[in-house]
Design a protein around this motif. Structure first.
Motif, short mmCIF file in Angstrom:
data_model
loop_
_atom_site.label_atom_id
_atom_site.label_comp_id
_atom_site.label_asym_id
_atom_site.label_seq_id
_atom_site.Cartn_x
_atom_site.Cartn_y
_atom_site.Cartn_z
N ASN A 30 0.86 -1.18 0.00
CA ASN A 30 0.00 0.00 0.00
C ASN A 30 0.90 1.23 0.00
O ASN A 30 1.66 1.46 0.94
N HIS A 58 -9.83 -3.32 3.39
CA HIS A 58 -9.98 -1.87 3.52
C HIS A 58 -8.97 -1.46 4.57
O HIS A 58 -9.04 -1.90 5.73
N TRP A 61 -9.58 -4.15 7.53
CA TRP A 61 -11.02 -4.44 7.63
C TRP A 61 -11.37 -5.35 6.46
O TRP A 61 -11.28 -4.94 5.30
N LYS A 78 -16.66 3.91 11.27
CA LYS A 78 -17.10 3.07 10.16
C LYS A 78 -18.26 2.16 10.59
O LYS A 78 -19.20 1.92 9.80
#
Length: 415
Positions: free
Chosen positions: A92, A126, A139, A168
């Motif tokens: 990422n 996520h 997640w 969230k």
């Protein structure tokens, strides 16, 4: 909505550290209407992790996992998640940039390959961005269950729970309201308290539950209500508290878990402009520690003399050796001399003294183990009460601390 909390780490299972993460997470989930049905600690073992993840699949809505996300080889959570979700790790770029800035900018050293691997996350995840550390949260969802993986470092976990996870959950899920009201009582044991409020408890509405949470010298009564209308729940709890106050108002000292008696007492002292000091023997400074733990205590708490040894009572508090010889170091007379002395020494409105036998040995007195004398001085009024708090030693000390604070609280109420 149901949730389970899992902590990963052999250090928890062997007692090397205490799991405080689960308690924090549970409290935050409860505030937004998520019911925690189980907490579990497991080892840093792939098979144990996989077995646990499978156990909760479709049985709860959310599983929050903490631990095992560090940069070392024994941190295997990410790779195990990939196996469970039939996934693979990808880099990422946002996380990598953050890790690079943190390592090179804050720690002032070159980033290593092991640091770069912190930016690897499952491709289906996520990412929950961790601004206060290098390990991101993740997640992922499988069938009807969401799995959330967080670092085990407490301040990193707390940041992600408060800034990523809870927002969230609130956004993505419809949840019931869960309201709690905790009533703090002092000086009455659990069984006697239960007898006094039995009829009231039996007539509680069916959506309100009562729990007794006893500890030495105090009992918390927690009312919990669950439903879809927040206003109805709040009014119902408030009405029950009013009824309860009629029954046991004399032993209620405050409300809610966030306000233990030392906080309530501190606020009263501040509001009335009163100052406090302690002279402690058998409690070893624990009353002072409890009082001083409250933010702003310096405005009313002047200090303490921990006169654990008999010679300190004599040399620092000027308790006469003749008095000690005549009545014993564990006596009402010595407790009175101690409390007067520390009040005069530190020039306070109020003072507390303790002297007793906490055990397991009797020390410099023949008084029975568990015997404690607590002295209170408020202005020119001085009195001493005798108690026997039984055994073991820890119970004696804790009950003495709570009783001393309760006695001061009740005296201030009279003013």
């Amino acid at each position: 909505m149901k949730a389970s909390i899992v902590t990963i780490g052999d250090e928890i299972l062997i007692g090397q550290i205490v799991d405080t993460n689960s308690a924090f997470i549970a409290k935050q989930l409860d505030k937004v209407g998520v019911s925690v049905v189980e907490m579990k600690s497991i080892s840093d073992d792939k098979n144990d992790i996989l077995s646990t993840l499978n156990e909760y699949l479709n049985n709860v809505d959310v599983v929050i996992v903490t631990g095992g996300l560090g940069p070392t080889k024994d941190d295997i959570t990410k790779k195990t998640f990939c196996e469970f979700f039939d996934d693979s790790l990808i880099e990422n770029t946002e996380v990598l940039t953050h890790v690079k800035e943190l390592i090179e900018g804050f720690y002032k050293r070159p980033i290593t390959q092991i640091n770069k691997e912190q930016a690897l996350v499952p491709s289906k995840a996520h990412v929950l961005f961790n601004k206060v550390g290098t390990a991101p949260g993740m997640w992922l969802q499988k069938e009807n269950t969401v799995y959330i993986s967080l670092p085990g470092v407490p301040y990193e976990m707390k940041y992600l729970i408060e800034n990523e996870v809870i927002p969230k959950i609130v956004k993505d899920y419809k949840r019931p309201y869960i309201l709690h009201k905790t009533i703090l009582t002092y000086g009455v044991g659990e069984s006697l308290l239960a007898e006094q409020i039995e009829d009231w408890e039996n007539n509680l509405p069916n959506f309100i539950k009562l729990a007794y949470l006893p500890s030495p010298g105090r009992v918390r009564l927690r009312l919990s209500a669950r439903g879809t209308n927040e206003g109805v729940l709040k009014n119902a709890i408030d009405n029950e508290v009013i009824k309860l106050k009629v029954l046991i108002g004399d032993v209620i000292v405050g409300y809610d878990d966030d306000e233990p008696i030392e906080v309530v007492l501190g606020r009263m002292l501040s509001e009335k402009g009163l100052t406090l000091a302690t002279a402690e023997s058998c409690t070893g400074g624990k009353i002072a520690q409890t009082i001083a733990s409250v933010s702003g205590a310096s405005s009313y708490f002047k200090g303490s003399v921990v006169s654990y040894a008999t010679e300190v009572k004599a040399k620092v508090l000027n308790v006469s050796q003749e008095l000690i010889n005549k009545h014993s170091v564990v006596s009402a007379e010595v407790a009175e001399a101690m409390v007067k002395s520390v009040q005069d020494l530190l020039k306070t409105d109020i003072a507390i003294s303790t002297t007793g036998n906490a055990g397991p040995l009797k020390g410099d007195s023949d008084a029975e183990i568990g015997t404690v004398f607590i002295g209170i001085a408020i202005k020119n009024n001085v009195f001493v009460e005798e108690f026997n708090f039984g055994q073991p030693r820890e119970k004696v000390v804790d009950r003495a601390v709570n009783k001393a604070l309760e006695m001061v609280y009740k005296e201030i109420l009279k003013k």
